[in-house]
Design a protein around this motif. Structure first.
Motif, PDB file in Angstrom:
ATOM      1  N   ALA A 359      18.565 110.558  95.709  1.00 41.32           N
ATOM      2  CA  ALA A 359      19.970 110.368  95.314  1.00 41.32           C
ATOM      3  C   ALA A 359      20.070 110.147  93.806  1.00 41.32           C
ATOM      4  N   TRP A 360      19.136 109.396  93.254  1.00 42.83           N
ATOM      5  CA  TRP A 360      19.137 109.165  91.806  1.00 42.83           C
ATOM      6  C   TRP A 360      18.869 110.461  91.042  1.00 42.83           C
ATOM      7  N   LEU A 361      17.988 111.301  91.592  1.00 37.32           N
ATOM      8  CA  LEU A 361      17.707 112.591  90.958  1.00 37.32           C
ATOM      9  C   LEU A 361      18.960 113.465  90.952  1.00 37.32           C
ATOM     10  N   LEU A 362      19.680 113.507  92.076  1.00 39.06           N
ATOM     11  CA  LEU A 362      20.917 114.280  92.140  1.00 39.06           C
ATOM     12  C   LEU A 362      21.984 113.693  91.229  1.00 39.06           C
ATOM     13  N   PHE A 363      22.032 112.371  91.157  1.00 35.69           N
ATOM     14  CA  PHE A 363      22.993 111.687  90.289  1.00 35.69           C
ATOM     15  C   PHE A 363      22.805 112.092  88.830  1.00 35.69           C
ATOM     16  N   GLN A 364      21.543 112.250  88.434  1.00 37.23           N
ATOM     17  CA  GLN A 364      21.244 112.547  87.034  1.00 37.23           C
ATOM     18  C   GLN A 364      21.434 114.015  86.658  1.00 37.23           C
ATOM     19  N   LEU A 365      21.524 114.904  87.644  1.00 35.62           N
ATOM     20  CA  LEU A 365      21.592 116.329  87.331  1.00 35.62           C
ATOM     21  C   LEU A 365      22.775 116.686  86.422  1.00 35.62           C
ATOM     22  N   PRO A 366      24.013 116.253  86.719  1.00 31.54           N
ATOM     23  CA  PRO A 366      25.124 116.599  85.805  1.00 31.54           C
ATOM     24  C   PRO A 366      24.899 116.069  84.401  1.00 31.54           C
ATOM     25  N   TYR A 367      24.376 114.849  84.304  1.00 31.44           N
ATOM     26  CA  TYR A 367      24.098 114.308  82.976  1.00 31.44           C
ATOM     27  C   TYR A 367      23.001 115.100  82.283  1.00 31.44           C
ATOM     28  N   GLY A 368      21.980 115.513  83.048  1.00 29.77           N
ATOM     29  CA  GLY A 368      20.892 116.274  82.449  1.00 29.77           C
ATOM     30  C   GLY A 368      21.358 117.597  81.871  1.00 29.77           C
ATOM     31  N   VAL A 369      22.350 118.228  82.512  1.00 28.11           N
ATOM     32  CA  VAL A 369      22.840 119.515  82.028  1.00 28.11           C
ATOM     33  C   VAL A 369      23.850 119.332  80.902  1.00 28.11           C
ATOM     34  N   ILE A 370      24.760 118.354  81.050  1.00 23.80           N
ATOM     35  CA  ILE A 370      25.870 118.198  80.106  1.00 23.80           C
ATOM     36  C   ILE A 370      25.574 117.117  79.070  1.00 23.80           C
ATOM     37  N   GLY A 371      25.199 115.921  79.542  1.00 21.74           N
ATOM     38  CA  GLY A 371      25.014 114.813  78.619  1.00 21.74           C
ATOM     39  C   GLY A 371      23.889 115.031  77.629  1.00 21.74           C
ATOM     40  N   VAL A 372      22.744 115.515  78.126  1.00 21.16           N
ATOM     41  CA  VAL A 372      21.606 115.743  77.231  1.00 21.16           C
ATOM     42  C   VAL A 372      21.934 116.809  76.191  1.00 21.16           C
ATOM     43  N   SER A 373      22.636 117.875  76.616  1.00 26.21           N
ATOM     44  CA  SER A 373      23.021 118.919  75.668  1.00 26.21           C
ATOM     45  C   SER A 373      23.928 118.356  74.584  1.00 26.21           C
ATOM     46  N   LEU A 374      24.852 117.505  74.996  1.00 22.90           N
ATOM     47  CA  LEU A 374      25.762 116.897  74.033  1.00 22.90           C
ATOM     48  C   LEU A 374      25.010 116.023  73.048  1.00 22.90           C
ATOM     49  N   LEU A 375      24.104 115.169  73.559  1.00 22.86           N
ATOM     50  CA  LEU A 375      23.352 114.274  72.681  1.00 22.86           C
ATOM     51  C   LEU A 375      22.450 115.057  71.740  1.00 22.86           C
ATOM     52  N   ILE A 447      28.397 106.878  96.867  1.00 18.54           N
ATOM     53  CA  ILE A 447      28.752 105.516  96.470  1.00 18.54           C
ATOM     54  C   ILE A 447      28.527 105.294  94.977  1.00 18.54           C
ATOM     55  N   SER A 448      27.480 105.888  94.440  1.00 18.66           N
ATOM     56  CA  SER A 448      27.126 105.639  93.041  1.00 18.66           C
ATOM     57  C   SER A 448      27.758 106.621  92.074  1.00 18.66           C
ATOM     58  N   ALA A 449      28.464 107.633  92.574  1.00 12.79           N
ATOM     59  CA  ALA A 449      28.938 108.715  91.697  1.00 12.79           C
ATOM     60  C   ALA A 449      29.884 108.219  90.610  1.00 12.79           C
ATOM     61  N   PHE A 450      30.628 107.138  90.887  1.00 11.16           N
ATOM     62  CA  PHE A 450      31.596 106.664  89.898  1.00 11.16           C
ATOM     63  C   PHE A 450      30.932 106.188  88.611  1.00 11.16           C
ATOM     64  N   ALA A 451      29.625 105.915  88.657  1.00 16.52           N
ATOM     65  CA  ALA A 451      28.927 105.396  87.477  1.00 16.52           C
ATOM     66  C   ALA A 451      28.383 106.498  86.583  1.00 16.52           C
ATOM     67  N   LEU A 452      28.682 107.763  86.876  1.00 15.62           N
ATOM     68  CA  LEU A 452      28.132 108.849  86.067  1.00 15.62           C
ATOM     69  C   LEU A 452      28.594 108.753  84.618  1.00 15.62           C
ATOM     70  N   LEU A 453      29.881 108.512  84.396  1.00 12.80           N
ATOM     71  CA  LEU A 453      30.369 108.374  83.019  1.00 12.80           C
ATOM     72  C   LEU A 453      29.817 107.120  82.351  1.00 12.80           C
ATOM     73  N   PRO A 454      29.868 105.922  82.992  1.00 17.51           N
ATOM     74  CA  PRO A 454      29.251 104.755  82.343  1.00 17.51           C
ATOM     75  C   PRO A 454      27.787 104.976  81.978  1.00 17.51           C
ATOM     76  N   TYR A 455      27.047 105.657  82.844  1.00 20.47           N
ATOM     77  CA  TYR A 455      25.643 105.943  82.537  1.00 20.47           C
ATOM     78  C   TYR A 455      25.523 106.799  81.281  1.00 20.47           C
ATOM     79  N   ALA A 456      26.350 107.854  81.188  1.00 19.38           N
ATOM     80  CA  ALA A 456      26.317 108.715  80.004  1.00 19.38           C
ATOM     81  C   ALA A 456      26.712 107.945  78.755  1.00 19.38           C
ATOM     82  N   LEU A 457      27.695 107.051  78.871  1.00 17.97           N
ATOM     83  CA  LEU A 457      28.128 106.273  77.708  1.00 17.97           C
ATOM     84  C   LEU A 457      27.036 105.309  77.260  1.00 17.97           C
ATOM     85  N   VAL A 458      26.324 104.711  78.215  1.00 15.74           N
ATOM     86  CA  VAL A 458      25.222 103.816  77.837  1.00 15.74           C
ATOM     87  C   VAL A 458      24.157 104.584  77.065  1.00 15.74           C
TER      88      VAL A 458
END
Length: 612
Positions: A359-375, A447-458
């Motif tokens: 679940a954590w791996l799936l949670f990180q996938l959107p951030y890995g594609v979008i957040g990492v590219s942005l950073l 359940i954890s999906a709502f934290a995707l943006l807070p995770y990216a902001l951190v």
């Protein structure tokens, strides 16, 4: 009196975007190459904030390292032109492709492992043991290598020997530390198991220890890979380090397929390290890390580097130690949280660790594609602004990155909340996977999906602190997050049934990132002043409205899927139908509201369609 209209003109005011050109040139500074009018940027994200630097947009830049070689004179007529330098954009594109393939193959072997050995005690034991080398390596030197080694190696290239002595000394010390640490870790495998596995639950400490004996040697090869990657990156050789993890994943995939076709199951009661499946899986996964490290040796030799043992501590090594101290503190605190996290998971029902990991791996996938590219695109600008003490540009970049993260990640996290259960059932029910364990995994993701943006902001806020050469604040923030996290984790097995412990752990982790994002924002406000948060909050409100409409549309679409399809086929249909409807409606509303931060993505998508 001078004729009317012919008086001496006042000097034109110097605009903020013109100040750079009037400064004396700095040979060590990053060069900014003006954008050619009419030619779209090669970067995935724009590098100019449309608010504070709108006049500067015409000069939007690509970041390149300062060139220390003299410029080449134009070729004389009739002479052969020199070979054209490789395109920076093409090189970056190749690295992005390698990273994407690495993520896909890494996720694939996780799926195959569930099919080969199920989601029960065996997979839990493997996951805990396979995480131990990563944790110990991070504690030894992983975080330090990732944060400070490359800049120090680059700086050492100004030494009379081009940094050879410093690099050899650094590798000598690191190799010695890694070798000693690996031997001690392997001998202490039972102790590490007792630290991470709660024996009061249904986990198998004996099987975890057996896997640990086979997997802990990875520590040394993780370190070799990190060190050789740092040396190659300092020499601006990036391709092999990007593709090496793909080779690792392919070795692991082959290993798991072999385990899958082997007869019988892993014995979780009468455990033996010589169990054919245990032995094959442990040696094969470790072999993948060995192949990943050794793959870098030939390109390192081609770069001209030659290693020899060089002992001693000089001024540069002392500098390395000082910079590493706070980063080691950050890693140590984060691993305390992870240790308790794992113990709580192993106190619940079997399969909790596997469900959490996937679940954590799936949670990180959107951030890995979008957040990492942005950073990746925004980090050089933030580092330059921080180095120049230009807080206005730094705040502009932070605000812009926060707003782009919002419009891209909030709709995705909202849709993940609706389709989380379908994702789990669709992906993890083949082979030895079961409906119940797959559904629990999907619920944990939802359940954890709502934290995707807070995770990216951190993650973004941490980069801002590191850009300001502040390694202390991220460590202090991590301490606060861990102090919030630990008591809540211990409440999970008290308040929840064993089957639902993993759901509680995912919720606690999500809430921890919310706390971290708020704390980081306040800390940056104290440090930098006005962060233009009103604009960010406004974008968040617009995006939340669009996401709610998308979720409502996705929910209605899910009701149209008949129950006669069965659980697996129904999950696949719901996944595609609800995902497409939710995403299209969410981003369609944002486009209708003319949210400016969405333009970079829509422009790029439009260009891709036109090329197709």
């Amino acid at each position: 009196m001078p004729p009317r209209g012919r008086g001496a003109r006042r000097p034109a005011p110097v605009r903020p975007w013109q100040e750079e050109a009037q400064r004396p040139p700095d040979p060590e500074a990053t060069r900014f190459i003006p954008r050619t009018p009419g030619v779209p940027m090669n970067s995935r994200w724009p590098v100019a904030d449309p608010d504070v630097m709108r006049p500067y947009d015409a000069l939007a830049t690509q970041v390149m390292p300062a060139l220390k070689t003299p410029l080449v004179k134009p070729a004389e007529p009739g002479t052969e032109a020199p070979a054209k330098a490789p395109s920076l954009a093409k090189a970056s594109g190749r690295m992005a492709i390698a990273s994407l393939i690495s993520r896909i193959t890494g996720f694939l072997w996780k799926l195959l492992l569930v099919g080969a050995i199920g989601q029960g005690v065996a997979n839990d034991s493997f996951n805990v043991a396979n995480t131990m080398p990563n944790i110990i390596f991070e504690l030894l030197m992983g975080g330090v290598l990732a944060s400070v080694v490359v800049p120090l190696l680059v700086r050492s290239q100004d030494d009379p020997d081009g940094g050879t002595a410093y690099t050899q000394r650094l590798i000598t010390v690191a190799f010695t530390l890694l070798l000693v640490g690996t031997v001690v870790a392997v001998l202490a495998a039972p102790a590490f198991t007792s630290l991470y596995v709660d024996s009061s639950g249904k986990a198998s400490p004996a099987l975890t220890t057996a896997f640990a004996y086979l997997l802990l040697p990875e520590i040394f090869f993780y370190g070799v890979f990190a060190l050789l990657s740092a040396v190659l990156n300092a020499k601006q050789v990036f391709g092999p380090t990007a593709w090496a993890p793909v080779i690792n994943n392919l070795v692991v995939i082959f290993t798991i397929l072999v385990v899958w076709i082997m007869p019988g199951d892993i014995n979780t009661t009468d455990v033996s390290i010589t169990d054919p499946k245990v032995l094959t899986l442990g040696i094969g996964v470790t072999g993948g890390i060995v192949a990943q490290a050794l793959l870098l040796v030939p390109p390192l030799l081609r770069s001209g580097f030659r290693f020899k043992w060089r002992w001693g501590i000089d001024k540069q090594m002392k500098e390395f130690g000082g910079l590493a101290l706070w980063i080691l503190g950050y890693v140590a605190v984060s691993q305390i949280g992870y240790t308790i996290n794992t113990r709580v998971l192993t106190s619940g029902s079997p399969g909790g660790v596997t469900a959490y990991s996937n679940a954590w791996l799936l949670f990180q996938l959107p951030y890995g594609v979008i957040g990492v590219s942005l950073l990746t695109a925004i980090m050089p600008r933030m580092s330059r602004a921080a180095a120049d003490g230009d807080h206005k540009k730094l705040i502009g970049d932070l605000s812009y990155a926060s707003r782009i993260s919002t419009v891209m990640l909030v709709p995705i996290s909202a849709v993940m909340t609706v389709v989380g259960g379908s994702i789990g059932i669709a992906l993890f029910t083949f082979g030895k996977g079961t409906i119940d364990t797959a559904e629990r995994l999907g619920d944990a993701l939802a359940i954890s999906a709502f934290a995707l943006l807070p995770y990216a902001l951190v993650m973004l806020q941490m980069r801002v602190f590191y850009a300001m050469k502040d390694a202390r604040t991220p460590t202090l923030i991590m301490i606060v997050m861990t102090l919030v996290k630990v008591p809540l984790l211990y409440l999970c097995p008290v308040l929840l049934s064993p089957d639902n412990v993993v759901l509680g752990v995912m919720m606690v982790n999500a809430l921890t990132f919310v706390v971290g994002a708020i704390l980081g924002q306040v800390w940056l406000w104290v440090t930098l002043g006005n962060l233009r948060s009103k604009r960010v909050i406004g974008v968040i409100l617009f995006t939340v409205v669009a996401s709610v409409l998308g979720v409502a549309a996705a929910w209605v679409a899910g009701k149209l899927v008949p129950g006669s399809f069965g659980p697996t086929l129904g999950a696949w249909v719901k996944l595609f139908l609800q995902g497409i409807v939710g995403i299209v409606v969410s981003f369609g509303v944002l486009m209708a509201l003319k949210v400016e931060e969405l333009k970079p993505a829509t422009s790029r998508f439009t260009r891709l369609i036109k090329r197709g």
